[in-house]
Design a protein around this motif. Sequence first.
Motif, PDB file in Angstrom:
ATOM      1  N   GLY A 293       6.776   0.257   2.029  1.00 49.81           N
ATOM      2  CA  GLY A 293       5.541  -0.443   2.378  1.00 49.81           C
ATOM      3  C   GLY A 293       4.329   0.169   1.721  1.00 49.81           C
ATOM      4  O   GLY A 293       4.440   1.055   0.869  1.00 49.81           O
TER       5      GLY A 293
ATOM      6  N   VAL B 229      -5.119  -2.690   1.925  1.00 45.74           N
ATOM      7  CA  VAL B 229      -4.564  -2.600   3.288  1.00 45.74           C
ATOM      8  C   VAL B 229      -5.543  -1.828   4.172  1.00 45.74           C
ATOM      9  O   VAL B 229      -5.944  -0.707   3.832  1.00 45.74           O
ATOM     10  CB  VAL B 229      -3.192  -1.889   3.256  1.00 45.74           C
ATOM     11  CG1 VAL B 229      -2.683  -1.623   4.672  1.00 45.74           C
ATOM     12  CG2 VAL B 229      -2.191  -2.714   2.460  1.00 45.74           C
TER      13      VAL B 229
ATOM     14  N   PRO C 233      -2.364   2.327   4.450  1.00 44.62           N
ATOM     15  CA  PRO C 233      -3.782   1.955   4.524  1.00 44.62           C
ATOM     16  C   PRO C 233      -4.577   2.611   3.395  1.00 44.62           C
ATOM     17  O   PRO C 233      -4.349   3.766   3.040  1.00 44.62           O
ATOM     18  CB  PRO C 233      -4.217   2.507   5.888  1.00 44.62           C
ATOM     19  CG  PRO C 233      -2.959   2.531   6.683  1.00 44.62           C
ATOM     20  CD  PRO C 233      -1.858   2.859   5.718  1.00 44.62           C
TER      21      PRO C 233
ATOM     22  N   TYR D 122       0.395  -6.347   8.936  1.00 42.08           N
ATOM     23  CA  TYR D 122      -0.595  -5.663   8.096  1.00 42.08           C
ATOM     24  C   TYR D 122      -1.926  -6.385   8.248  1.00 42.08           C
ATOM     25  O   TYR D 122      -1.953  -7.629   8.248  1.00 42.08           O
ATOM     26  CB  TYR D 122      -0.222  -5.780   6.612  1.00 42.08           C
ATOM     27  CG  TYR D 122       0.772  -4.781   6.099  1.00 42.08           C
ATOM     28  CD1 TYR D 122       2.125  -4.902   6.383  1.00 42.08           C
ATOM     29  CD2 TYR D 122       0.355  -3.728   5.290  1.00 42.08           C
ATOM     30  CE1 TYR D 122       3.036  -3.988   5.876  1.00 42.08           C
ATOM     31  CE2 TYR D 122       1.263  -2.818   4.772  1.00 42.08           C
ATOM     32  CZ  TYR D 122       2.607  -2.951   5.073  1.00 42.08           C
ATOM     33  OH  TYR D 122       3.503  -2.060   4.564  1.00 42.08           O
TER      34      TYR D 122
ATOM     35  N   ILE E 160      -5.059  -7.026   6.003  1.00 44.80           N
ATOM     36  CA  ILE E 160      -5.467  -6.910   4.594  1.00 44.80           C
ATOM     37  C   ILE E 160      -6.951  -7.281   4.480  1.00 44.80           C
ATOM     38  O   ILE E 160      -7.383  -8.299   5.027  1.00 44.80           O
ATOM     39  CB  ILE E 160      -4.646  -7.860   3.688  1.00 44.80           C
ATOM     40  CG1 ILE E 160      -3.150  -7.784   4.013  1.00 44.80           C
ATOM     41  CG2 ILE E 160      -4.932  -7.595   2.209  1.00 44.80           C
ATOM     42  CD1 ILE E 160      -2.374  -6.690   3.420  1.00 44.80           C
TER      43      ILE E 160
ATOM     44  N   ASP F  72      -1.905   5.103  10.144  1.00 40.92           N
ATOM     45  CA  ASP F  72      -0.642   4.696  10.777  1.00 40.92           C
ATOM     46  C   ASP F  72      -0.462   5.396  12.115  1.00 40.92           C
ATOM     47  O   ASP F  72      -0.834   6.572  12.261  1.00 40.92           O
ATOM     48  CB  ASP F  72       0.542   5.088   9.882  1.00 40.92           C
ATOM     49  CG  ASP F  72       0.675   4.172   8.670  1.00 40.92           C
ATOM     50  OD1 ASP F  72       0.097   3.070   8.685  1.00 40.92           O
ATOM     51  OD2 ASP F  72       1.365   4.573   7.712  1.00 40.92           O
TER      52      ASP F  72
ATOM     53  N   TRP G 246       7.572   3.995   8.436  1.00 39.57           N
ATOM     54  CA  TRP G 246       7.404   3.091   7.285  1.00 39.57           C
ATOM     55  C   TRP G 246       8.095   3.697   6.066  1.00 39.57           C
ATOM     56  O   TRP G 246       7.417   4.228   5.168  1.00 39.57           O
ATOM     57  CB  TRP G 246       5.925   2.885   6.971  1.00 39.57           C
ATOM     58  CG  TRP G 246       5.166   2.112   7.991  1.00 39.57           C
ATOM     59  CD1 TRP G 246       4.404   2.615   8.991  1.00 39.57           C
ATOM     60  CD2 TRP G 246       5.099   0.679   8.105  1.00 39.57           C
ATOM     61  NE1 TRP G 246       3.856   1.601   9.730  1.00 39.57           N
ATOM     62  CE2 TRP G 246       4.265   0.397   9.204  1.00 39.57           C
ATOM     63  CE3 TRP G 246       5.657  -0.390   7.397  1.00 39.57           C
ATOM     64  CZ2 TRP G 246       3.980  -0.909   9.617  1.00 39.57           C
ATOM     65  CZ3 TRP G 246       5.370  -1.677   7.798  1.00 39.57           C
ATOM     66  CH2 TRP G 246       4.540  -1.933   8.893  1.00 39.57           C
TER      67      TRP G 246
ATOM     68  N   TYR H 161       6.683  -4.668   1.471  1.00 46.51           N
ATOM     69  CA  TYR H 161       5.780  -4.263   2.559  1.00 46.51           C
ATOM     70  C   TYR H 161       6.550  -3.586   3.700  1.00 46.51           C
ATOM     71  O   TYR H 161       5.952  -3.195   4.698  1.00 46.51           O
ATOM     72  CB  TYR H 161       4.989  -5.485   3.070  1.00 46.51           C
ATOM     73  CG  TYR H 161       3.920  -5.886   2.081  1.00 46.51           C
ATOM     74  CD1 TYR H 161       2.599  -5.527   2.270  1.00 46.51           C
ATOM     75  CD2 TYR H 161       4.256  -6.559   0.907  1.00 46.51           C
ATOM     76  CE1 TYR H 161       1.625  -5.844   1.325  1.00 46.51           C
ATOM     77  CE2 TYR H 161       3.301  -6.876  -0.045  1.00 46.51           C
ATOM     78  CZ  TYR H 161       1.988  -6.514   0.165  1.00 46.51           C
ATOM     79  OH  TYR H 161       1.029  -6.809  -0.772  1.00 46.51           O
TER      80      TYR H 161
ATOM     81  N   ALA I  71      -2.927  -4.166  -2.028  1.00 47.95           N
ATOM     82  CA  ALA I  71      -1.740  -4.984  -1.755  1.00 47.95           C
ATOM     83  C   ALA I  71      -0.981  -5.203  -3.060  1.00 47.95           C
ATOM     84  O   ALA I  71      -1.581  -5.311  -4.127  1.00 47.95           O
ATOM     85  CB  ALA I  71      -2.169  -6.318  -1.165  1.00 47.95           C
TER      86      ALA I  71
ATOM     87  N   ARG J 274      -1.733  -1.094   9.513  1.00 49.85           N
ATOM     88  CA  ARG J 274      -0.416  -1.752   9.688  1.00 49.85           C
ATOM     89  C   ARG J 274       0.241  -1.198  10.937  1.00 49.85           C
ATOM     90  O   ARG J 274      -0.010  -0.041  11.323  1.00 49.85           O
ATOM     91  CB  ARG J 274       0.460  -1.553   8.448  1.00 49.85           C
ATOM     92  CG  ARG J 274       0.690  -0.100   8.135  1.00 49.85           C
ATOM     93  CD  ARG J 274       1.550   0.113   6.899  1.00 49.85           C
ATOM     94  NE  ARG J 274       1.707   1.549   6.668  1.00 49.85           N
ATOM     95  CZ  ARG J 274       2.501   2.077   5.760  1.00 49.85           C
ATOM     96  NH1 ARG J 274       3.242   1.313   4.993  1.00 49.85           N
ATOM     97  NH2 ARG J 274       2.590   3.390   5.617  1.00 49.85           N
TER      98      ARG J 274
END
Length: 532
Positions: free
Chosen positions: A432, A509, A435, A501, A503, A423, A429, A493, A439, A512
Motif C-alpha cells: 500500500g 494520501v 500517508p 484511504y 486521498i 497509520d 499494511w 493499495y 497515489a 488510511r
Amino acid sequence: MANQGTVPVWRDVGPTPPPVTAMEESKSLIVGGGPVGLTLALDLARRGHDVTILNRFDFVAAGSKAICFSKRTLDIWARLGVAAPVLEKGVVWNLGKVFRGADPEPVYQFDMLPVKDQRMPGFINLQQYHVEEILLAALDRYPNASVRWGHEVVGIEARTDGATVEVATAAGHYVIDTEWLIACDGSRSSVRTLLGLEFQGRVFEDNFLIADIRMEGERPSERWFWFDPPFNPGRSALLHKQPDHVWRLDFQLGWDIDKEDAIRPENVEPYVRGMLGPDVAFTPEWYSIYTFQCRRMASFVHRHVVFAGDSAHLVSPFGARGCNGGVADADNLGWKLDLILQGAAPAALLASYDHEAIVAADENILQSTRSTDFLTPKTRASQALRDAVLGLAGECSFARPFVNSGRLSTAVSYADSPLNTPDDPEDNWPQGIPPGSPALDAPLPNGWLLERLGGHFVLLTLGQLEGASPPEAIAHLDLQSMCGPDDLAVSRYGLLPGSAYLIRPDQYVAGRWRRPVPADIAGALARAKGAF
Ligand SMILES: Cc1cc2nc3c(=O)[nH]c(=O)nc-3n(C[C@H](O)[C@H](O)[C@H](O)COP(=O)(O)OP(=O)(O)OC[C@H]3O[C@@H](n4cnc5c(N)ncnc54)[C@H](O)[C@@H]3O)c2cc1C
C-alpha cells in the motif's frame, strides 16, 4: 526564430491594454506566465476562481529551456485536462543509457517507468514553449482567467492581509490590490527582489553548451549520456530527442571559457559532428550557454505572498527537476488556495505548502547536487571514486546504481507533513501507500485510477465500511464493484474489504485505515484542511 533583446520569440502576442481603472482589486494574482504560473492559473480557473496572470513579456519565449517532463507532471496535467495534447506532441521515452569513453555499449541503463500498467509514461520530451502554448490554449477556454501580456510588476507593498502591486505597461502604470500574490516569476524573481528576500545555497562553477539542432533521420527515443566521450574528453555530454526533428545536445565545457565565443556556429559544429558523426546534416535551432545554482528561499510563504517554481528554488538541469518541481508546487498550492479563497480552510493551511514544497525542493536540490558532484568531482578522492564506479559498472551490477548522470525527477513524498494522519499502529499494511505519498495509478475496467480520483478529496474503499459511511462532503470511490481482489488497483493499495484511504485533491494520501470509524475519517479530513 525572432529575437527581442537576448530573449528569442516563439510567438508574438502583443501587449494587453492596461485596465481602465488605475486601481484594481483582486482575490488572487499570479506574477509570471511560465509553466508554473500557467499550471496554477489553470487549476484555480477550473475550480471557478477569477485568475489574472501578469507577464512581463508580450510574447511566448523560445530558446533552450525545459524539455523533459516527468510522469508526475503528466499526471498533474492529466488532472487539469492538458495531458492529451502534451502527449500527442511530445516524444515519449522511458529508457536512459549511460556510456563511457568511446565504448558503444552502455555501462548502465535505467527505466523511468519501473511500475508498469500506468496511464502516463515515465517521461516525455517537449519544448517548454509548446507546453506554454498548450497551457495557454487550455486557459483560453475559461472566461474567468486572463493573461496580461507586457505587464511587469515593478513595485510591491506587502501587508498582513494582502499586497498592493504596481504594474508597468508600455501604456502606463497601474495598481492592483490583491488578497493573495503568487510569485511564479522565475529565477530572477522581481517579487523576491522587491521584498528584499534572498536565496540560500550553492552556485556551481561550470558551463554547459546547449545546441538545439534540427536534423532528419531516426534515432531511438532514449536519453543518452556520456562520461568522457572522445568528442568531449574528460567531460560529459547528453542527447535528447524533441518533437519536430529537433534534438538537444548538451556539452559540459568547464568554467574558464569565453561564452560568446563558445556559441559561435564554427565552434559548436565540431561538438555536434563529434557526437553525431562527421557527415551529419543539421541546421542550428538555438545555441546557448547555461550555468546553474542549487538554491532555495528559506521560506516560500511570506504572509499573503507565496512563491512557487524557479522564484522559490533552483536546481541543476541534471535530473529535470526545475520545471517538474515547479509544477509540483502549483499542484500543491492550487487546492489549498481554492479552499482558503472559498473560506473552507484557514490561511494557516499554507504552512503545509511551505513544509511540503520545501521538502520537495530539498530533495530536488540534494539529488541534483549529488549528480553535479558526480559529473564534476571536486576532489581527487571523489574523482577516484567516480572513475572506479564507472570502471566497474560495465561488469559488476552492484556498481551500476552508483552511476549518477542525473537522477531524474519523480514525485516526492511528504512523510512528516502536518496534513498526514499517521497509520494506526495496530493496522497492518504489508502493501500500500503510506500517508504523505502520491497515489499510484492502476488500470480500472473503464479507465485509470488517477483519472477517477480527480481533483477533490476522495475516500477510496473496497466494499462497505463497517459502522462508518463516507462523509457526504467528500466523493467516494468503491473499487469493489469494478475490481477483483487480485486487480492492480486493489493490490497496489493493499486494500482489504472494509479498509479505506483518504486521498487529497492533489492525489496524495492523507490517511488510511483497516476498519475506520466515522471520527477517523472526519478527523483526517479536518486535519488535511488545515486543522493541525
Ligand atoms: C537549459 C535548461 C534546460 C532545462 N531543462 C529542464 C528540463 O528538461 N526539465 C525541467 O523540469 N526543468 C528544466 N529546466 C528548468 C526550467 O526551465 C525552469 O525550472 C522553468 O522554466 C521554471 O518555470 P517558472 O514558471 O517557475 O519560471 P519561468 O519559466 O522562468 O517563467 C517566469 C515568467 O515570469 C515572467 N516574469 C518575470 N518577472 C516578471 C515581472 N516582474 N512581472 C511579470 N512577469 C514577470 C517571465 O516573463 C516569465 O514568463 C531547464 C532550464 C534550463 C536553463
